[in-house]
Design a protein around this motif. Structure first.
Motif, PDB file in Angstrom:
ATOM      1  N   MET A   1     -15.441 -37.946 -50.012  1.00 24.04           N
ATOM      2  CA  MET A   1     -15.449 -37.148 -48.801  1.00 24.04           C
ATOM      3  C   MET A   1     -16.659 -36.207 -48.815  1.00 24.04           C
ATOM      4  O   MET A   1     -16.977 -35.622 -49.849  1.00 24.04           O
ATOM      5  N   LEU A   2     -17.289 -36.065 -47.667  1.00 28.20           N
ATOM      6  CA  LEU A   2     -18.436 -35.171 -47.543  1.00 28.20           C
ATOM      7  C   LEU A   2     -18.010 -33.714 -47.671  1.00 28.20           C
ATOM      8  O   LEU A   2     -16.963 -33.323 -47.157  1.00 28.20           O
ATOM      9  N   THR A   3     -18.850 -32.923 -48.327  1.00 28.14           N
ATOM     10  CA  THR A   3     -18.636 -31.481 -48.330  1.00 28.14           C
ATOM     11  C   THR A   3     -19.051 -30.932 -46.971  1.00 28.14           C
ATOM     12  O   THR A   3     -19.708 -31.619 -46.183  1.00 28.14           O
ATOM     13  N   VAL A   4     -18.695 -29.701 -46.707  1.00 31.01           N
ATOM     14  CA  VAL A   4     -19.075 -29.098 -45.435  1.00 31.01           C
ATOM     15  C   VAL A   4     -20.600 -29.047 -45.297  1.00 31.01           C
ATOM     16  O   VAL A   4     -21.139 -29.307 -44.220  1.00 31.01           O
ATOM     17  N   LYS A   5     -21.309 -28.746 -46.374  1.00 30.74           N
ATOM     18  CA  LYS A   5     -22.779 -28.693 -46.312  1.00 30.74           C
ATOM     19  C   LYS A   5     -23.362 -30.061 -45.982  1.00 30.74           C
ATOM     20  O   LYS A   5     -24.313 -30.169 -45.199  1.00 30.74           O
ATOM     21  N   VAL A   8     -22.712 -30.805 -42.262  1.00 29.31           N
ATOM     22  CA  VAL A   8     -23.622 -30.033 -41.404  1.00 29.31           C
ATOM     23  C   VAL A   8     -25.024 -30.641 -41.438  1.00 29.31           C
ATOM     24  O   VAL A   8     -25.673 -30.809 -40.397  1.00 29.31           O
ATOM     25  N   ARG A   9     -25.486 -31.001 -42.621  1.00 31.55           N
ATOM     26  CA  ARG A   9     -26.804 -31.628 -42.751  1.00 31.55           C
ATOM     27  C   ARG A   9     -26.861 -32.937 -41.949  1.00 31.55           C
ATOM     28  O   ARG A   9     -27.850 -33.223 -41.277  1.00 31.55           O
ATOM     29  N   ALA A  10     -25.782 -33.731 -42.012  1.00 30.28           N
ATOM     30  CA  ALA A  10     -25.722 -34.988 -41.249  1.00 30.28           C
ATOM     31  C   ALA A  10     -25.802 -34.710 -39.747  1.00 30.28           C
ATOM     32  O   ALA A  10     -26.509 -35.415 -39.016  1.00 30.28           O
ATOM     33  N   ALA A  11     -25.101 -33.679 -39.279  1.00 31.81           N
ATOM     34  CA  ALA A  11     -25.124 -33.324 -37.858  1.00 31.81           C
ATOM     35  C   ALA A  11     -26.514 -32.855 -37.428  1.00 31.81           C
ATOM     36  O   ALA A  11     -27.026 -33.258 -36.372  1.00 31.81           O
ATOM     37  N   GLU A  12     -27.155 -32.019 -38.242  1.00 35.55           N
ATOM     38  CA  GLU A  12     -28.504 -31.535 -37.920  1.00 35.55           C
ATOM     39  C   GLU A  12     -29.498 -32.689 -37.859  1.00 35.55           C
ATOM     40  O   GLU A  12     -30.333 -32.765 -36.942  1.00 35.55           O
ATOM     41  N   THR A  13     -29.432 -33.584 -38.815  1.00 33.29           N
ATOM     42  CA  THR A  13     -30.331 -34.739 -38.846  1.00 33.29           C
ATOM     43  C   THR A  13     -30.105 -35.615 -37.622  1.00 33.29           C
ATOM     44  O   THR A  13     -31.059 -36.079 -36.989  1.00 33.29           O
ATOM     45  N   GLU A  33     -15.289 -26.722 -38.649  1.00 36.79           N
ATOM     46  CA  GLU A  33     -13.894 -26.809 -39.060  1.00 36.79           C
ATOM     47  C   GLU A  33     -13.573 -28.253 -39.428  1.00 36.79           C
ATOM     48  O   GLU A  33     -14.239 -29.183 -38.964  1.00 36.79           O
ATOM     49  N   PHE A  34     -12.595 -28.409 -40.276  1.00 37.24           N
ATOM     50  CA  PHE A  34     -12.084 -29.746 -40.564  1.00 37.24           C
ATOM     51  C   PHE A  34     -10.883 -29.925 -39.651  1.00 37.24           C
ATOM     52  O   PHE A  34      -9.862 -29.247 -39.809  1.00 37.24           O
ATOM     53  N   TRP A  40     -14.888 -33.750 -39.460  1.00 41.27           N
ATOM     54  CA  TRP A  40     -15.568 -32.456 -39.370  1.00 41.27           C
ATOM     55  C   TRP A  40     -15.943 -32.221 -37.917  1.00 41.27           C
ATOM     56  O   TRP A  40     -16.532 -33.084 -37.277  1.00 41.27           O
ATOM     57  N   ARG A  41     -15.641 -31.048 -37.393  1.00 40.12           N
ATOM     58  CA  ARG A  41     -16.060 -30.632 -36.052  1.00 40.12           C
ATOM     59  C   ARG A  41     -17.101 -29.537 -36.267  1.00 40.12           C
ATOM     60  O   ARG A  41     -16.785 -28.461 -36.772  1.00 40.12           O
ATOM     61  N   ILE A  42     -18.334 -29.838 -35.876  1.00 35.10           N
ATOM     62  CA  ILE A  42     -19.464 -28.952 -36.165  1.00 35.10           C
ATOM     63  C   ILE A  42     -20.161 -28.578 -34.864  1.00 35.10           C
ATOM     64  O   ILE A  42     -20.545 -29.459 -34.089  1.00 35.10           O
TER      65      ILE A  42
END
Length: 92
Positions: A1-5, A8-13, A33-34, A40-42
């Motif tokens: 499972m992905l960490t929150v960081k 977030v990095r995946a969403a930014e990319t 939030e998970f 993940w909802r970012i």
């Protein structure tokens, strides 16, 4: 499972890849939030020069503050990091 960081990095990319020609400025994490549904909802926000404010607002505010912020909420798969959806996040 992905960490929150990692999520977030995946969403930014993903945002930068989706809008390669856009002048995205000051990209930052706004909310995370998970979700109960298991992803993940970012929410990311950035200054958007393409969205114009009226000249009075721009005259009264310096540089970056004169640029309106755009907010997008992305759903990120916790296993793969794939973005499943993106929605406009209205701020009241």
């Amino acid at each position: 499972m992905l960490t929150v960081k990692e999520a977030v990095r995946a969403a930014e990319t993903w945002i930068r890849d989706l809008y390669p020609e856009a002048d995205i400025r000051h990209l930052r994490l706004e909310e995370v939030e998970f979700a109960d549904e298991g992803f993940w909802r970012i929410t990311l926000g950035w200054a958007e020069p393409a969205v114009r404010q009226n000249s009075l607002t721009a005259a009264l505010q310096p540089d970056v503050y004169a640029l309106p912020r755009v907010y997008k909420t992305l759903e990120v798969d916790p296993e793969t990091g794939a973005v499943r959806s993106m929605k406009i996040r209205e701020v009241a």
